[in-house]
Each structure stands twice: as C-alpha cells, then as structure tokens.
Write an enzyme that holds these catalytic residues in place. Structure first.
Site, PDB file in Angstrom:
ATOM      1  N   CYS A 117      51.041  11.809  31.712  1.00 51.92           N
ATOM      2  CA  CYS A 117      52.395  12.348  31.886  1.00 51.92           C
ATOM      3  C   CYS A 117      52.902  12.147  33.310  1.00 51.92           C
ATOM      4  O   CYS A 117      54.069  11.823  33.517  1.00 51.92           O
ATOM      5  CB  CYS A 117      52.419  13.841  31.535  1.00 51.92           C
ATOM      6  SG  CYS A 117      52.104  14.193  29.794  1.00 51.92           S
ATOM      7  N   LYS A 176      44.493  24.444  19.872  1.00 47.99           N
ATOM      8  CA  LYS A 176      44.822  23.484  18.821  1.00 47.99           C
ATOM      9  C   LYS A 176      44.867  22.101  19.476  1.00 47.99           C
ATOM     10  O   LYS A 176      45.817  21.760  20.166  1.00 47.99           O
ATOM     11  CB  LYS A 176      46.166  23.844  18.186  1.00 47.99           C
ATOM     12  CG  LYS A 176      46.464  23.080  16.883  1.00 47.99           C
ATOM     13  CD  LYS A 176      47.088  21.744  17.157  1.00 47.99           C
ATOM     14  CE  LYS A 176      47.385  20.981  15.885  1.00 47.99           C
ATOM     15  NZ  LYS A 176      47.778  19.575  16.168  1.00 47.99           N
ATOM     16  N   GLU A 233      60.343   6.748  28.638  1.00 48.75           N
ATOM     17  CA  GLU A 233      58.946   6.829  29.084  1.00 48.75           C
ATOM     18  C   GLU A 233      58.066   5.949  28.207  1.00 48.75           C
ATOM     19  O   GLU A 233      57.912   6.206  27.013  1.00 48.75           O
ATOM     20  CB  GLU A 233      58.465   8.285  29.035  1.00 48.75           C
ATOM     21  CG  GLU A 233      57.075   8.467  29.607  1.00 48.75           C
ATOM     22  CD  GLU A 233      56.613   9.912  29.599  1.00 48.75           C
ATOM     23  OE1 GLU A 233      55.751  10.259  30.416  1.00 48.75           O
ATOM     24  OE2 GLU A 233      57.123  10.696  28.768  1.00 48.75           O
ATOM     25  N   GLU A 252      54.329  21.677  29.941  1.00 47.64           N
ATOM     26  CA  GLU A 252      54.237  20.476  30.778  1.00 47.64           C
ATOM     27  C   GLU A 252      54.591  19.308  29.873  1.00 47.64           C
ATOM     28  O   GLU A 252      53.806  18.906  29.022  1.00 47.64           O
ATOM     29  CB  GLU A 252      52.826  20.350  31.363  1.00 47.64           C
ATOM     30  CG  GLU A 252      52.752  19.366  32.511  1.00 47.64           C
ATOM     31  CD  GLU A 252      52.188  18.033  32.111  1.00 47.64           C
ATOM     32  OE1 GLU A 252      52.990  17.181  31.642  1.00 47.64           O
ATOM     33  OE2 GLU A 252      50.978  17.835  32.238  1.00 47.64           O
ATOM     34  N   SER A 306      54.991  16.058  24.491  1.00 49.56           N
ATOM     35  CA  SER A 306      56.334  15.495  24.540  1.00 49.56           C
ATOM     36  C   SER A 306      57.395  16.576  24.708  1.00 49.56           C
ATOM     37  O   SER A 306      57.218  17.725  24.302  1.00 49.56           O
ATOM     38  CB  SER A 306      56.617  14.704  23.262  1.00 49.56           C
ATOM     39  OG  SER A 306      56.798  15.577  22.162  1.00 49.56           O
TER      40      SER A 306
END
Length: 469
Positions: free
Chosen positions: A277, A170, A375, A243, A222
C-alpha cells in the site's frame, strides 16, 4: 521444532468445507484452508468476549510479557513460517520479502510490548486534577490483506492484545494459511480464546464489521472495501482504524544524484514486487536529471532476479492472484497505447506458469494516464517529467489518496520544505515506505484514518477515560 509440514498439519481443517490454496508462482497446491461460516464467526466473537475481562485484568506488564514470549515463538518457527508464506503469497524468501516479513512480526510484537503508555495529567493546578486513561475496548475485529498477511496481522493484533482487548482475525481469502499458522504459533503463548482466526468469505468479513459485540474494527485493504466497512459499522458506532489505498508519489529534486538514489528508489517502488500500500507508485523527476535517472533506475531494475520464491536467488516474485495480474497488465497496456516509452519490461510471457509480470518502467507518460492515476499495485512504475517544484507538488496532490510520499534531494532543508506541501499521512526523505514500530503511521484523504504504531497506536486500541477530581 515443527517443520512446515507439521504446521500445515496442525492448522488443517478438522471437518467442514475446505478450499485448496494454490502457489501463485507454480499453480501447485499449498494446503487446505477451512471455509468458516458466519456461525463460526459468531461463536468466535462470543468466546473472545467471554475471555476478555480476565485478559484485561492481567494488566499491561503481564500482557507485554506474553507478547514477548509470542515473539520468541515466532522466531523459533521463523523458517517454516517464511517458507509457507513464500508458497502461499508468492514472495521470495530473500530480499525484503518472506523472511523479512516474519522477522518484522517478532520485531513489532517486541516493540509493542516495550512501548509505555502512562496516564496523562492534563490539568493539575491545585484545584483541578484531570487525567486521561485508556481502557480496553473489548473485542477487536481485524481484517487483513493478502500482500503482507503475517506482518499486517501482527500490526493489528499486537496493540489490541497489549491494551487488554481480545481479537478475532479475518484473513484474506487468498492467504489464510499464513495467518492461521502465525496465530497457532502465537496462541501457544496466550490464554485460550484471546485470539481467534476465522477463515471465511466476504459474508464473514461483513458480519465482523457489523457484529454488535465487536467494539472496533481494524482494516487494511482497498478504499472501496473500507467504505463498505464504514457503512456496516455505522449502526453500532464502532471505532475504526482504516489503512486504505495509497498510489504514493515520489518527487526527485534537481540536485539529487541519480546513481546514488537509484537502488533505494527501486526498493521503494518494487518491495514485495510492488504489492504494498505504501510503495512508491508514481515518480516525478525534474527535467534536468530525468534521462540520467531513467537510465540509472533501469540499470538497477534489470539486475533484480524474479522467479519462484523458494529459489534463494530471487528477490522478486509473482503477483499474488490473477485479478491483480490482469489489473497491472491492463494499466501497462494503456500506457503503451498512449505512446509512453517502455524502458524495461511490459511484455509478460504467456507461456510462463504463475502470475509473473516482468519488472516494468515506463517513461514519457502523462500525469492523467491510467498507469499514473490508478493504483497499479504491482511491478510497474511510471516516471513523470516535471519542470518546476510547483508542478510536481500539484501533480502529487492531484489524487484523492494520500497514504505515503517521498522527496529525494541532497538538501534536507529543501526536501523538508517540499514535504510539508504534500498531502500525505507520511512523507519520507530520501527513502520510501520505511515504517517503524515507534513512529505513528496513517493515511490522509481517502487513504483512511486512524493511526497505528507507537504510543498513538496503543491509544487507538483503547477507550479514553478522563478522571476529573
């Protein structure tokens, strides 16, 4: 060889609802993406489940051979895939961007195929013989992000396929065309129904996370969405690899040479225009070299051209979507309002088309400022001054995330001592974000759990079985 237009035509929806995907650099239409439904997902999972036993029965050697052929296919189509990726995601063709990402897809397919995973004998003492084997899970659900849509999809599907699983992907709603095109190229080398891509909304992702026929979910994105996937997967006790968010810290020790490390620091922070990330997102610099490093980093950053990705001169692009542009804008504004010193950037042009935020460096900023504590995921780097190593380590460890970190020093032993004190899944020395298909990668704290890459990554896509006797 197919052109980019041919690939877009090949993945164009045959019917049903569609959505226009826009170039974040220009606002122009890139193509039409299907809007798949939960029913489409259910059919894909059923087909993948039916195909899985035969795929598993081929064995590691045959599956690895298929991955190698898939890598060859990606390389044959590399330029048209890179150009599509540049238009849809925004990243330039050159630099560590679109062509780099497509090349990484081929590299990870090959490395995964070449990684050996043998049965491990844990006891063999003449009376007891016990071995650990890793069996296929079944159907793996892969939910990917918009920042590295092709590369991270390969990180997910390559080990899953190698281990005898079938996969339903997806992709992000922002970048479905890139993943659909990549899957079409790879599927030319795979049996039918081994790999599916379902391009839908959040309802499709939620269904994939809870689907009773899906044995594992891999997710990159996220922390908030990761928590939702954990909740959705609970009833069926799915295996998970997550992750999640990073906000990576870098610590520059006082013996480092600012001019020598400035360009590597820049790319550690600004690769993919900061939308990574495991990018460097907060930089701690010893007071003795603080001003010199700020100047060296500003000199490097000011020379890096930003613009439309298809322009061969550019190495920085736009933010991929307006939501991310607004986040970066708000965080930089909070830093400016606090009295922090803007060394470069911080002044987006409201009349420029696309979601371009200028390369921004912010100095003399407090560690609890939102630009540091949250972040930013974009081209804005806060630079924080410290006096002692204990202060730097304390600030680096203060947040509830720990994906990656880095230490910069001419003294490797000193750097490694500091690295051992940082709460992070990976700590790099004199580099940042340098992932390698042979080296396990995963997060600490709320940056997720589970390992990817190398032998440990293969193990994570299998069910361990102990044969004792």
């Amino acid at each position: 060889m197919e052109t980019q237009t041919d690939i877009l035509t090949a993945i164009a929806p045959a019917g049903g609802e569609t959505r226009t995907i826009l170039d974040p650099a220009t606002g122009e239409a890139v193509g039409q993406a299907p809007v798949h439904t939960v029913a489409d997902l259910d059919r894909a999972v059923a087909a993948a489940a039916a195909a899985q036993p035969a795929w598993a029965a081929l064995g590691h050697e045959a599956r690895s051979a298929a991955l190698l052929k898939a890598a060859d296919a990606v390389e044959r189509h590399a330029e048209e895939l890179a150009r599509l990726l540049s238009r849809e995601q925004g990243k330039p063709l050159n630099g560590p961007n679109a062509r780099f990402e497509v090349g990484a897809c081929a590299a990870w397919l090959r490395a995964t195929a070449a990684t050996a995973l043998e049965a491990e004998t844990v006891v063999d003492d003449g009376e007891t013989h016990a071995q650990i084997h890793y069996r296929p899970i079944g159907v793996v659900g892969a939910i990917g992000p918009w920042n590295w849509p092709m590369m991270i999809t390969v990180w997910q599907i390559a080990p899953a396929l190698r281990m005898g699983n079938t996969v339903v992907v997806k992709p992000s709603e922002y970048t479905p065309l890139s993943v659909l095109a990549l899957a079409r190229v790879i599927n030319a080398e795979l049996p039918t129904d081994v790999l599916h891509v379902i391009s839908g909304g959040r309802d499709v992702g939620a269904r994939l996370a809870e689907h009773p026929a899906v044995g594992k979910v891999m997710f990159t994105g996220s922390t908030a969405t990761g928590k939702a996937i954990i909740r959705s997967s609970a009833d069926t006790i799915k295996r998970l690899t997550l992750e999640l968010g990073g906000n990576d810290a870098g610590i520059v020790l006082p013996d480092a040479d600012p001019k020598a490390i400035a360009e590597d620091l820049f790319w550690g922070a600004f690769i993919n225009t900061g939308q990574t990330c495991a990018a460097l997102k907060r930089l701690y610099v010893h007071t003795d070299i603080y001003d010199d490093l700020c100047q060296a980093l500003t000199d490097v950053a000011a020379a890096m051209p930003m613009g439309v990705g298809l322009d061969e001169a550019n190495v920085l692009g736009p933010l991929q979507n307006k939501a991310q542009f607004d986040i970066v804008s708000a965080l930089v504004q909070a830093a400016k309002d606090s009295g922090a010193r803007v060394l470069l950037g911080g002044n987006p042009d409201p009349d420029q088309p696309g979601y371009f935020y200028p390369t921004t460096l912010v100095a003399d900023i407090d560690n609890d400022n939102p630009l540091v504590a949250q972040e930013q995921f974009g081209p804005a780097l806060p630079i924080i001054r410290y006096d002692t190593i204990d202060d730097a380590v304390s600030m680096a460890n203060a947040l509830d995330v720990g994906l990656g970190a880095s230490v910069w020093s001419a003294d490797l032993d000193a750097a490694r001592e500091v690295a051992a004190r940082i709460q992070s899944g990976t700590v790099w020395i004199n580099k940042h974000g340098a992932v390698d298909p042979r080296i396990p990668f995963g997060g600490a704290k709320q940056s997720g759990y589970g390992l990817e890459f190398g032998v440990e990554g293969l193990k994570a896509l299998g069910v361990p079985q102990v044969i004792n006797g």
